[in-house]
Design an enzyme around this catalytic site. Structure first.
Site, mmCIF file in Angstrom:
data_model
loop_
_atom_site.group_PDB
_atom_site.id
_atom_site.type_symbol
_atom_site.label_atom_id
_atom_site.label_comp_id
_atom_site.label_asym_id
_atom_site.label_seq_id
_atom_site.Cartn_x
_atom_site.Cartn_y
_atom_site.Cartn_z
ATOM 1 N N SER A 1 -54.263 -21.111 -37.191
ATOM 2 C CA SER A 1 -55.614 -21.479 -37.146
ATOM 3 C C SER A 1 -55.800 -22.899 -37.087
ATOM 4 O O SER A 1 -56.598 -23.548 -36.427
ATOM 5 C CB SER A 1 -56.321 -20.890 -38.379
ATOM 6 O OG SER A 1 -55.663 -21.403 -39.536
ATOM 7 N N GLU B 1 -32.373 -10.298 -20.615
ATOM 8 C CA GLU B 1 -33.315 -11.096 -21.249
ATOM 9 C C GLU B 1 -32.850 -11.242 -22.768
ATOM 10 O O GLU B 1 -33.265 -12.240 -23.653
ATOM 11 C CB GLU B 1 -34.507 -10.111 -21.541
ATOM 12 C CG GLU B 1 -34.588 -8.985 -22.288
ATOM 13 C CD GLU B 1 -34.121 -7.535 -21.261
ATOM 14 O OE1 GLU B 1 -33.247 -7.896 -20.377
ATOM 15 O OE2 GLU B 1 -34.377 -6.446 -21.607
ATOM 16 N N SER C 1 -57.025 -21.464 -42.198
ATOM 17 C CA SER C 1 -56.365 -21.146 -43.567
ATOM 18 C C SER C 1 -55.307 -21.888 -44.035
ATOM 19 O O SER C 1 -54.883 -21.769 -45.038
ATOM 20 C CB SER C 1 -55.820 -19.567 -43.225
ATOM 21 O OG SER C 1 -54.618 -20.065 -42.102
ATOM 22 N N HIS D 1 -29.032 -5.867 -19.928
ATOM 23 C CA HIS D 1 -30.405 -6.635 -20.361
ATOM 24 C C HIS D 1 -30.048 -8.103 -20.082
ATOM 25 O O HIS D 1 -29.401 -8.677 -20.646
ATOM 26 C CB HIS D 1 -30.661 -6.298 -21.840
ATOM 27 C CG HIS D 1 -31.192 -4.875 -21.955
ATOM 28 N ND1 HIS D 1 -32.425 -4.488 -21.880
ATOM 29 C CD2 HIS D 1 -30.497 -3.494 -22.138
ATOM 30 C CE1 HIS D 1 -32.485 -3.231 -21.952
ATOM 31 N NE2 HIS D 1 -31.315 -2.740 -22.248
ATOM 32 N N CYS E 1 -32.442 -1.602 -16.546
ATOM 33 C CA CYS E 1 -32.186 -0.495 -17.515
ATOM 34 C C CYS E 1 -33.262 0.464 -17.086
ATOM 35 O O CYS E 1 -32.840 1.069 -15.868
ATOM 36 C CB CYS E 1 -32.205 -0.819 -18.977
ATOM 37 S SG CYS E 1 -31.342 0.491 -20.020
#
Ligand code: XMP
Length: 524
Positions: free
Chosen positions: A231, A173, A226, A171, A77
């Site tokens: 994490s 993708e 957490s 596009h 593009c």
């Protein structure tokens, strides 16, 4: 590795995703990246789309070295238009913006143009694509030939007659271009000749060796966990790499979900073997939060208190390991993900702050420790895949995100232990019923909110005057926009009945049917 230069398209990160799905490692960098300053050599370069027109005064432009670097280049593009204007083609605003489906007709060149034919080779005579652009090419650049056209875009795909330079107006993708991944595959595998060897297994072993080398033989690492996916996965990976030299800390801030600290301890520590300290600081947090209603104030208090508690605990761990002669704490683990990295490298600068989002790790930047960020190359679902490979239980890997300031931003009035307990019970019932109905994985985030108002109700023969719970459940790709989830009525009925029967202090349940925007996902 493929280098993707980002000109600000909302789809740029998807190009990275598609490459990785093809087992080719790809990295996104801002379009301002100078090719001469790269510390690694890509095997190919992809130029992304952009919201700009190449003729805008402030339009971002590609470093011309891209075309002399000696590797294949694919412009998508806006990337195509940048390439075209570099090679002397003309870009004109088309008479109408083209947005949506189009059919590309493949134009096969003669056998002397083998390279140019490679991009759309074997995709059939025609295929469907997704267009989203204002400008398009009006005159072909020097040395380029058309290899694909649509009814309204005569230069839908172009290729250089002898060099590995390609441009496409559509596009590839996005999933609306069904053969998009094949086209990206033609470029990265057939044209750039990348090895399809990037897999999550290879990532784990590479990352573990990198961590071992970085940390060395004696240094110690600390990190906050957490109970969330990122994490936990980062902690388990550190544990695999350096065992008990990694010290995880869970701060119980008094506004976690029901039994959360115990649950995290069981999974991370007992089941997965991570060296974890749980610090119960709920008294301290709740006393500092007492009487506070302003959401940003709540966030600030929780953030600052978290830093105090974490640093104190880190100090204790440090004295202990030093006493035992086991070395020094030199590193801090952070569960930073790729989207955070992309956000911070964007050439457009940070976007306006609606809420001061911060997660546990992000607060500790000022500690005088070196950072380890093992997930900084990964997207969320790649972290989940990594977690599964590291044997982290699926209920944890698939968990909805939970904000750092926890239930404090889901209690709309002042926070107290009593209010926390009411909300914990209601939230727990809600999530239990969502799981029981098999809906948990269809929802991006679900939680209960405790409103600071009282409503009249009737229970037995008595009038009640009690609080209201609001339920929120949203579907969302990226949490930037979201839509409310359409529950089957029977599920809502069961949840409502259980909450009003089992949670003392609540006599009414409402369901939030606001999308984002204009609402946000959290209420505060
Ligand atoms: P909003 O409410 O802005 O939320 O639509 C988008 C996502 O961000 C989460 N969120 C937070 N996460 N600290 C966090 O770690 C915060 O202060 C915070 N506020 C919102 C929210 O749960 C949702 O996933």
């Amino acid at each position: 590795t493929i280098l993707i230069l980002d000109f600000g398209s909302q789809y740029s990160h998807l190009i990275t995703r598609r490459c990785r799905e093809l087992n080719v490692y790809a990295e996104l960098m801002p379009c301002t990246q100078k090719i001469s300053q790269l510390t690694w050599k890509p095997k190919g370069i992809i130029l992304s789309g952009s919201p700009y027109s190449v003729y805008d005064d402030d339009a971002p432009h590609v470093d011309p070295d891209v075309f002399t670097f000696g590797v294949p280049v694919l412009g998508i593009c806006y990337g195509l238009q940048e390439m075209a204007s570099y090679f002397g083609g003309k870009v004109g605003g088309s008479t109408h913006r083209e947005y949506g489906h189009a059919d590309v007709e493949v134009i096969k060149l003669g056998n002397e143009f083998q390279l140019a034919n490679k991009l759309l080779d074997g995709l059939g005579e025609q295929f469907q694509v997704w267009m989203s652009h204002g400008d398009q090419i009006s005159t072909a650049p020097n040395g380029f030939h058309v290899v694909g056209k649509t009814r309204t875009a005569p230069f839908a795909a172009i290729a250089h007659e002898s060099k590995p330079f390609f441009g496409i107006q559509f596009h590839p993708e996005v999933t609306h271009t069904p053969k998009g991944k094949d086209i990206i595959g033609r470029f990265v595998l057939n044209i750039c000749e990348c090895d399809a060897s990037w897999t999550m297994e290879s990532f784990i072993s590479k990352e573990i060796s990198r961590i071992r080398e970085l940390v060395g033989e004696t240094a110690q690492v600390i990190g906050a966990v957490s109970g969330g996916v990122d994490s936990s996965v980062a902690a388990k990976l550190m544990h695999e790499a350096i065992g008990d030299r990694f010290h995880a800390i869970l701060v119980d801030n008094g506004v976690l979900r029901m039994n959360e600290a115990a649950r995290v301890k069981k999974t991370l520590c007992e089941d997965l073997g991570v060296n974890l300290q749980v610090v119960d600081a709920s008294e301290l947090f709740l006393s500092r939060l007492a009487g506070v209603e302003d959401p940003e104030q709540k966030r600030k208090i929780i953030g600052n208190t978290f830093i105090n508690v974490f640093e104190e605990e880190a100090g204790r761990i440090e004295s202990r390991v030093e006493e035992q002669g086991r070395g020094k704490i030199e590193f801090l683990l952070q569960g930073t993900l790729y989207p955070d990295v992309i956000e911070s490298i964007s050439f457009k600068g940070p976007s306006a702050t609606i809420k001061t989002h911060h997660n546990v790790g992000g607060l500790l930047k000022d500690m005088k420790l070196k950072l380890i960020e093992p997930l900084r190359e990964l997207f969320k679902d790649e972290v989940r895949a990594l977690g599964r490979l590291l044997s982290i239980p699926s209920h944890l890997v698939g968990r909805h995100p939970f904000p750092g300031p926890g239930l404090a931003i889901r209690i709309l009035g002042p926070v107290s232990r009593e209010q926390v307990q009411i909300l914990q019970k209601a939230d727990n019932i809600y999530i239990e019923e969502i799981r029981a109905a098999g809906l948990y994985d269809q929802i991006a985030q679900a939680f209960a909110v405790l409103l600071p108002v009282k409503a009249v109700g009737v229970m037995g023969d008595k009038r009640t005057y009690e609080q209201v719970i609001a339920l929120r459940a949203v579907q969302s790709e990226d949490f930037m926009t979201a839509d409310w989830f359409a529950f089957p009525p029977a599920v809502l009925r069961k949840i409502s009945s259980r909450i009003t029967n089992e949670v003392a202090g609540v006599n009414r349940v409402t369901y939030d049917i606001s999308s984002k925007p204009p609402g946000t996902i959290e209420w505060l």
